[in-house]
Enzyme design. Structure first.
Site, PDB file in Angstrom:
ATOM      1  N   LYS A  71       5.221   8.712  -7.370  1.00  0.00           N
ATOM      2  CA  LYS A  71       5.803   9.643  -6.379  1.00  0.00           C
ATOM      3  C   LYS A  71       7.270   9.957  -6.700  1.00  0.00           C
ATOM      4  O   LYS A  71       7.817  10.963  -6.248  1.00  0.00           O
ATOM      5  CB  LYS A  71       5.750   9.002  -4.981  1.00  0.00           C
ATOM      6  CG  LYS A  71       4.546   9.439  -4.150  1.00  0.00           C
ATOM      7  CD  LYS A  71       4.764   9.186  -2.662  1.00  0.00           C
ATOM      8  CE  LYS A  71       4.591   7.746  -2.255  1.00  0.00           C
ATOM      9  NZ  LYS A  71       4.822   7.477  -0.825  1.00  0.00           N
ATOM     10  N   LYS A 129       0.830  -1.204   0.000  1.00  0.00           N
ATOM     11  CA  LYS A 129       0.000   0.000   0.000  1.00  0.00           C
ATOM     12  C   LYS A 129       0.872   1.266   0.000  1.00  0.00           C
ATOM     13  O   LYS A 129       1.968   1.242   0.562  1.00  0.00           O
ATOM     14  CB  LYS A 129      -0.827  -0.055   1.285  1.00  0.00           C
ATOM     15  CG  LYS A 129      -1.795   1.059   1.515  1.00  0.00           C
ATOM     16  CD  LYS A 129      -2.434   0.845   2.880  1.00  0.00           C
ATOM     17  CE  LYS A 129      -3.435   1.933   3.196  1.00  0.00           C
ATOM     18  NZ  LYS A 129      -2.887   3.274   3.154  1.00  0.00           N
ATOM     19  N   ASP A 144      -1.363  -0.542  -4.370  1.00  0.00           N
ATOM     20  CA  ASP A 144      -2.799  -0.481  -4.073  1.00  0.00           C
ATOM     21  C   ASP A 144      -3.631  -0.049  -5.267  1.00  0.00           C
ATOM     22  O   ASP A 144      -4.815   0.204  -5.146  1.00  0.00           O
ATOM     23  CB  ASP A 144      -3.106   0.383  -2.836  1.00  0.00           C
ATOM     24  CG  ASP A 144      -2.349   1.689  -2.817  1.00  0.00           C
ATOM     25  OD1 ASP A 144      -1.711   2.019  -3.837  1.00  0.00           O
ATOM     26  OD2 ASP A 144      -2.394   2.369  -1.786  1.00  0.00           O
ATOM     27  N   LYS A 194       7.527   0.977   1.805  1.00  0.00           N
ATOM     28  CA  LYS A 194       8.252   0.203   0.784  1.00  0.00           C
ATOM     29  C   LYS A 194       9.596   0.835   0.433  1.00  0.00           C
ATOM     30  O   LYS A 194      10.630   0.174   0.433  1.00  0.00           O
ATOM     31  CB  LYS A 194       7.439   0.120  -0.528  1.00  0.00           C
ATOM     32  CG  LYS A 194       6.135  -0.586  -0.441  1.00  0.00           C
ATOM     33  CD  LYS A 194       5.413  -0.552  -1.770  1.00  0.00           C
ATOM     34  CE  LYS A 194       5.010   0.840  -2.216  1.00  0.00           C
ATOM     35  NZ  LYS A 194       4.024   1.502  -1.352  1.00  0.00           N
TER      36      LYS A 194
HETATM   37  P1  ADP Z   1       5.985   3.941   0.544  1.00  0.00           P
HETATM   38  O1  ADP Z   1       7.219   3.861  -0.287  1.00  0.00           O
HETATM   39  O2  ADP Z   1       5.371   2.607   0.831  1.00  0.00           O
HETATM   40  O3  ADP Z   1       4.962   4.899  -0.028  1.00  0.00           O
HETATM   41  P2  ADP Z   1       7.716   5.260   2.455  1.00  0.00           P
HETATM   42  O4  ADP Z   1       8.867   4.314   2.472  1.00  0.00           O
HETATM   43  O5  ADP Z   1       7.876   6.512   1.670  1.00  0.00           O
HETATM   44  O6  ADP Z   1       6.386   4.523   1.980  1.00  0.00           O
HETATM   45  O7  ADP Z   1       7.372   5.570   3.980  1.00  0.00           O
HETATM   46  C1  ADP Z   1       6.339   6.444   4.370  1.00  0.00           C
HETATM   47  C2  ADP Z   1       6.752   7.160   5.647  1.00  0.00           C
HETATM   48  O8  ADP Z   1       6.858   6.230   6.722  1.00  0.00           O
HETATM   49  C3  ADP Z   1       8.109   7.847   5.533  1.00  0.00           C
HETATM   50  O9  ADP Z   1       8.044   9.099   6.153  1.00  0.00           O
HETATM   51  C4  ADP Z   1       9.046   6.904   6.299  1.00  0.00           C
HETATM   52  O10 ADP Z   1      10.129   7.573   6.888  1.00  0.00           O
HETATM   53  C5  ADP Z   1       8.122   6.337   7.358  1.00  0.00           C
HETATM   54  N1  ADP Z   1       8.538   4.988   7.811  1.00  0.00           N
HETATM   55  C6  ADP Z   1       8.650   3.875   7.058  1.00  0.00           C
HETATM   56  N2  ADP Z   1       9.058   2.820   7.796  1.00  0.00           N
HETATM   57  C7  ADP Z   1       9.205   3.272   9.067  1.00  0.00           C
HETATM   58  C8  ADP Z   1       9.598   2.680  10.324  1.00  0.00           C
HETATM   59  N3  ADP Z   1       9.898   1.381  10.420  1.00  0.00           N
HETATM   60  N4  ADP Z   1       9.646   3.479  11.420  1.00  0.00           N
HETATM   61  C9  ADP Z   1       9.317   4.782  11.336  1.00  0.00           C
HETATM   62  N5  ADP Z   1       8.940   5.408  10.207  1.00  0.00           N
HETATM   63  C10 ADP Z   1       8.863   4.674   9.074  1.00  0.00           C
HETATM   64 MG    MG Z   2       7.596   4.753  -2.087  1.00  0.00          MG
END
Ligand code: ADP
Ligand code: MG
Length: 268
Positions: free
Chosen positions: A40, A9, A124, A14
């Protein structure tokens, strides 16, 4: 060459997990490439230290003879970084961008000498474009990043349906669930149960930790920002697991009611 994809999601973690895993594998001596397949365009931000300005789709749009150097960038510890790119919000199809980008990389032979390619894919959207890494055999080992939240599990379950569909005629398999904590009740235990019901396993549970956010504010992975932290070691262990995992399965997705019951069982 090992070809892994992370699905999940939006906002689940990720890209953060992928960048830390890439950093760990690179520090261990492997030539790694991370490919962001999400409009993104921020998959490789922690590796490059900035948002990628030259995405594949953007370059193909702006230039006639795109070369590998135009679209494959070098980030932390020599990691190759690629962002598929996407249309402006509200115009065009983001999934289409992934098709064009991966085809471009293939025809340019831009990534032929990598030890490992890690696709970071938004999961998603039920659009064919996002299924391309699974459908066209770009990735063989699929991992789903999920927390214990219902909507994250819902997306994870949908991705498992996609893997199940394409496993019939191709070699794609599910390598497991990567738990990324959101502090829901008995989260790790529940994710383990969810994974078992999907006929796979929880390969890691990454806790929520403020060091991830601090590293992100410095545009770095945790491996670079706090190499001696517990969190960095958790990412290293996960990277190692992904490398040696041969326990790949065809998943058995749940019904929505089964998902609801699972969440209620642990959360009530
Ligand atoms: P996605 O790639 O799935 O859209 P992101 O990797 O960009 O998601 O993460 C979304 C947010 O959550 C970011 O601000 C990231 O720093 C935070 N985040 C991800 N994993 C963790 C974790 N284990 N602990 C704290 N913050 C996290
Ligand atoms: Mg991402």
């Amino acid at each position: 060459m090992k070809k892994i994809a992370f699905y999940g999601k939006g906002g689940i973690g990720k890209s953060t997990t992928a960048a830390n895993v890439s950093a760990a594998l690179s520090e261990r001596g492997l030539q790694v490439c991370q490919i962001g397949c999400d409009p993104k365009n921020d998959s490789t931000r922690l590796l490059l230290g900035h948002i990628c300005r030259r995405t594949v789709l953007g370059m193909v749009r702006d230039k006639d003879n795109v070369t590998a150097e135009d679209i494959v960038h070098t980030g932390y510890h020599g990691i190759r970084c690629v962002e598929a790119g996407g249309p402006e919000p509200g115009v065009g199809c983001a999934g289409r961008g992934i098709i064009v980008a991966l085809e471009k990389l293939r025809t340019l032979h831009a990534l032929d000498d990598q030890d490992l390619i890690l696709y970071d894919v938004l999961g998603d959207v039920v659009c064919g474009g996002f299924a391309v890494p699974i459908r066209e055999g770009y990735a063989s080992d699929i991992y789903i990043v999920s927390s214990g939240e219902l909507m994250s599990l819902y997306a994870a379950n949908n991705i498992a349906k996609g893997v199940q569909r394409f496993a019939v005629r191709g070699g794609v398999r599910l390598g497991g669930i990567i738990g990324n904590g959101r502090n829901t009740p008995r989260e790790e235990e529940m994710l383990r149960d969810f994974a078992r019901r999907l006929h796979t396993r929880l390969v890691a549970f990454v806790p929520r930790d403020i060091v991830v956010n601090k590293a992100e504010n410095n545009r770095q992975t945790v491996l670079q920002y706090a190499p001696d932290s517990t969190q960095a070691q958790i990412y290293r262990d996960l990277a190692e697991t992904l490398l040696i995992n041969t326990d790949l399965t065809v998943p058995t997705p749940l019904s929505f009611e089964e998902l609801e019951d699972l969440v209620a069982q642990y959360g009530a």
